[in-house]
Design an enzyme around this catalytic site. Structure first.
Site, PDB file in Angstrom:
ATOM      1  N   CYS A   1      47.948  46.425  30.251  1.00 40.78           N
ATOM      2  CA  CYS A   1      48.983  46.177  29.268  1.00 40.78           C
ATOM      3  C   CYS A   1      48.819  47.080  28.064  1.00 40.78           C
ATOM      4  O   CYS A   1      47.961  47.952  28.027  1.00 40.78           O
ATOM      5  CB  CYS A   1      48.928  44.707  28.816  1.00 40.78           C
TER       6      CYS A   1
ATOM      7  N   LEU B   1      51.974  44.573  32.094  1.00 43.43           N
ATOM      8  CA  LEU B   1      52.066  45.074  33.455  1.00 43.43           C
ATOM      9  C   LEU B   1      51.415  44.008  34.316  1.00 43.43           C
ATOM     10  O   LEU B   1      50.205  43.811  34.271  1.00 43.43           O
ATOM     11  CB  LEU B   1      51.338  46.414  33.607  1.00 43.43           C
TER      12      LEU B   1
ATOM     13  N   ILE C   1      49.572  42.028  36.996  1.00 44.94           N
ATOM     14  CA  ILE C   1      48.614  42.324  38.060  1.00 44.94           C
ATOM     15  C   ILE C   1      48.065  41.033  38.667  1.00 44.94           C
ATOM     16  O   ILE C   1      48.082  40.833  39.874  1.00 44.94           O
ATOM     17  CB  ILE C   1      47.442  43.180  37.530  1.00 44.94           C
ATOM     18  N   ILE C   2      47.550  40.140  37.811  1.00 46.31           N
ATOM     19  CA  ILE C   2      47.020  38.839  38.222  1.00 46.31           C
ATOM     20  C   ILE C   2      47.929  37.754  37.658  1.00 46.31           C
ATOM     21  O   ILE C   2      48.369  37.828  36.511  1.00 46.31           O
ATOM     22  CB  ILE C   2      45.573  38.642  37.703  1.00 46.31           C
TER      23      ILE C   2
ATOM     24  N   GLY D   1      43.727  44.802  29.966  1.00 46.03           N
ATOM     25  CA  GLY D   1      42.613  45.027  30.880  1.00 46.03           C
ATOM     26  C   GLY D   1      42.525  43.986  31.968  1.00 46.03           C
ATOM     27  O   GLY D   1      43.495  43.290  32.274  1.00 46.03           O
TER      28      GLY D   1
ATOM     29  N   GLY E   1      36.965  57.058  41.540  1.00 52.41           N
ATOM     30  CA  GLY E   1      35.534  57.299  41.684  1.00 52.41           C
ATOM     31  C   GLY E   1      34.865  57.745  40.403  1.00 52.41           C
ATOM     32  O   GLY E   1      33.731  58.231  40.435  1.00 52.41           O
TER      33      GLY E   1
END
Length: 631
Positions: free
Chosen positions: A2, A51, A53-54, A76, A364
């Site tokens: 976010c 945004l 996500i969860i 986060g 990565g």
């Protein structure tokens, strides 16, 4: 993932205009296309962009605690939020959502600032406690998520996830800090101890800030650090088993998502390791993507395709060409501050490619810093041995003299490019590593500056805070100190800034499992020989991953995410190189000697020297100044 913003009055708790918060959030709309909200109370206002996500359907922000005594805005992910929720429930906490935001609020109310070490993840958040009348700002251990703040003329503090959120506030002054220009020319980015605009600060990684009404602005407090001062004992086989457990734990914890998830795949050791462990843990093909170049010597897509076949991923690839240079204005707008890591262009492109099919992508990033994977680590280790054999009183005059007369042979084979090594060996270990990690050395910067800028810069040199950081590092050796500086300085300033801005520009959440703090702490305590052995960096990591990856991936020469800007400036972008010294925003500053810039551009175009990084730096500085409205 976010974007957050806020205003807090340190003196008189004046009302906060919601319209100002909305403008600050709108300036960062790309960070949260799924929702926007604001909340105000006397002396404070919080704004949020989401945004999802969860808990996609729930967890709107700003979020109030169950008892209504605290308000949160959060950017986060907390990867251990389910475990924390159960622990907090055991203490009587109640929860009404399935996300991690409410867990942060409950953790704050249970433990206060001591909640931070319990949070495993990437985050920047603000909590206003109505009972205590305090605003608590915090940033994650590694600095994955950004947070800018600035005192304003009306006695308030404004904060935001990006500088553009602050510049949307009408009281923010837009005056360039000349010391930030010196920093930028040295490193290619503005490090976290400074901002391009005077009066703007970045909350450092692993730090928090507790603000109170009717109290002065305090200094940030460090709540996490990594130590290289200890050494793990035990057999290499046991340490390898522990490393594999930590790797699996880091990857699987970051695969939790209520939206489509995938991975970046370059074909190097680090991204291939992440994809291998994702494939092991996943019941369906991992979605992977990679970016290649139309310059064959720099293209790694064949290695990415090899890994994709090996683990049967759903793989997609795209090629970057010189035509992408036309997006330089877009790149400058993403970063606000000048940012000259040319790999930002392909990173943005791979983020665009990933966003076509997923909302979350694992990367990565981080293994080179934690496990000593950069070529410069090998050189630093060797140079420190030489320093130990020859006192500086002898090294300085002897090697300094040789370095001064040795040609800067950019055209020569790598082993013959000894000028940088000779100059590095003349000084201390810290001075040598500053040269290794920097872009433009002090003597070159000196030749570029005008007399007026030299007056503005004064006695300050960009290397000074870097060298001091290395000297104060909790470490045993020069290699330790170099890696510590990488993690504390280079990583948040360059690598994580690049990934955050390019991913957020396309509303993609990027996660870095190899920066799990438990993994980083483990790596920092490894004996040197298990990080760098017989000239091979990331030794234990590569040995651990031999069960998954072929030797031609593990032990091929490190290439990195390179952009062919040297070729571009000699071909289709030659006119842009010639125009840098006369570009409007940069020329009007009077900071540089335009004749010197013109001569260097012509030398590069003719192939007599490689000044591509300098040309790119100046071009991005010019575009950044224009974006900030500086002329």
């Amino acid at each position: 993932m976010c974007g957050i913003a806020g205003i807090f009055h340190l003196t008189t708790p004046k009302p906060v205009d919601p319209a100002r918060l909305e403008r600050m959030c709108t300036a960062m709309a790309h960070r949260g296309p799924d929702g926007q909200g604001t909340w105000t109370a006397p002396g404070v206002g919080l704004g949020h962009l989401r945004l999802s996500i969860i808990d996609v359907a729930g967890s709107p922000q700003p979020m109030a605690s169950t008892d209504g005594r605290a308000m949160l805005v959060f950017n986060g992910e907390i990867y251990n939020f389910r475990e924390l929720r159960e622990e907090l429930r055991g203490g009587g906490a109640e929860f009404h959502t399935d996300g991690d935001s409410e867990v942060i609020l409950a953790a704050w109310q249970r433990w206060g600032p001591d909640c931070l070490p319990r949070l495993h993840g990437m985050f920047a958040f603000a909590i206003y406690d109505l009972g205590q009348r305090t605003l608590f700002l915090a940033r994650d251990r590694m600095g994955v998520k950004p947070l800018f703040y600035a005192p304003l003329s009306d006695g308030s503090i404004a904060f935001a996830s990006e500088l553009k959120g602050l510049t949307a506030h009408p009281l923010l002054r837009r005056e360039i800090d000349p010391l930030a220009v010196e920093d930028y020319l040295a490193w290619g980015y503005v490090p976290d101890h400074r901002s391009i605009l005077q009066g703007v600060h970045k909350l450092p990684a692993g730090h928090s800030l507790l603000l109170r009404h009717d109290a002065p602005l305090p200094a940030p407090v460090q709540w996490w650090d990594v130590s290289f001062a200890e050494r793990r004992q035990g057999r290499a086989a046991d340490l390898e088993a522990e490393l594999l457990h930590l790797l699996r734990q880091a990857v699987t914890s970051r695969m939790v998502s209520d939206v489509p998830l995938g991975a970046f795949l370059s074909g190097g050791v680090d991204s291939s390791s992440v994809v291998a462990l994702m494939a092991e843990a996943s019941g369906s093909p991992v979605k992977t993507c990679s970016i290649g170049f139309d310059v064959s010597a720099l293209d790694e897509t064949s290695y990415a395709e090899q890994i994709a076949r090996r683990f049967a991923t759903d793989h997609r690839a795209r090629t970057v060409s010189p035509d992408d240079f036309e997006h330089v204005e877009t790149l400058a707008a993403m970063f606000d501050e000048p940012f000259a890591d040319a790999s930002a262009l392909p990173t943005w492109r791979v983020c665009q490619l990933a966003r076509e099919t997923v909302t979350v992508a694992l990367s990565g990033d981080g293994a080179d810093e934690a496990f000593a994977g950069y070529r410069r680590h090998k050189f630093q280790h060797g140079e420190d041995r030489v320093r130990g054999l020859m006192p500086q009183a002898l090294r300085g005059p002897l090697l300094g003299g040789l370095g001064a007369i040795y040609p800067k042979a950019d055209w020569a084979p790598r082993p013959l490019r000894a000028k940088a090594t000779l100059l590095a060996l003349t000084g201390t270990s810290e001075q040598g590593y500053a040269r290794a990690i920097g872009v433009l050395p002090p003597e070159l910067r000196q030749s570029l500056y005008s007399v007026e800028f030299l007056r503005l810069r004064g006695d300050y040199r960009a290397e000074q805070p870097f060298e001091e950081l290395m000297r104060r590092a909790p470490a045993r050796s020069g290699l330790d100190r170099a890696q510590y500086a990488d993690i504390k300085f280079w990583l948040p300033g360059d690598i994580l800034t690049k990934v955050d801005r390019t991913s957020m520009a396309v509303s993609l959440e990027a996660r870095e499992p190899l920066l799990d703090h438990r993994l980083v702490e483990f790596a920092a305590a490894l004996p040197e020989a298990l990080r760098l052995k017989r000239g091979e960096g990331k030794w234990l990591l590569k040995k651990t991953m031999q069960r998954y990856l072929p030797d031609e991936i593990l032990y091929r020469q490190k290439q990195g995410f390179v952009t062919p800007i040297a070729q571009w400036f000699r071909g289709p972008l030659a006119s842009a190189a010639r125009g840098i010294g006369a570009s409007t925003a940069l020329a009007r500053t009077g900071w540089f000697d335009s004749r010197v810039l013109a001569d260097m551009a012509e030398a590069h175009i003719a192939g007599r020297a490689d000044h591509s990084r300098m040309l790119w730096q100046l071009l991005m500085l010019d575009k950044s100044l224009a974006q900030l409205g500086i002329s």
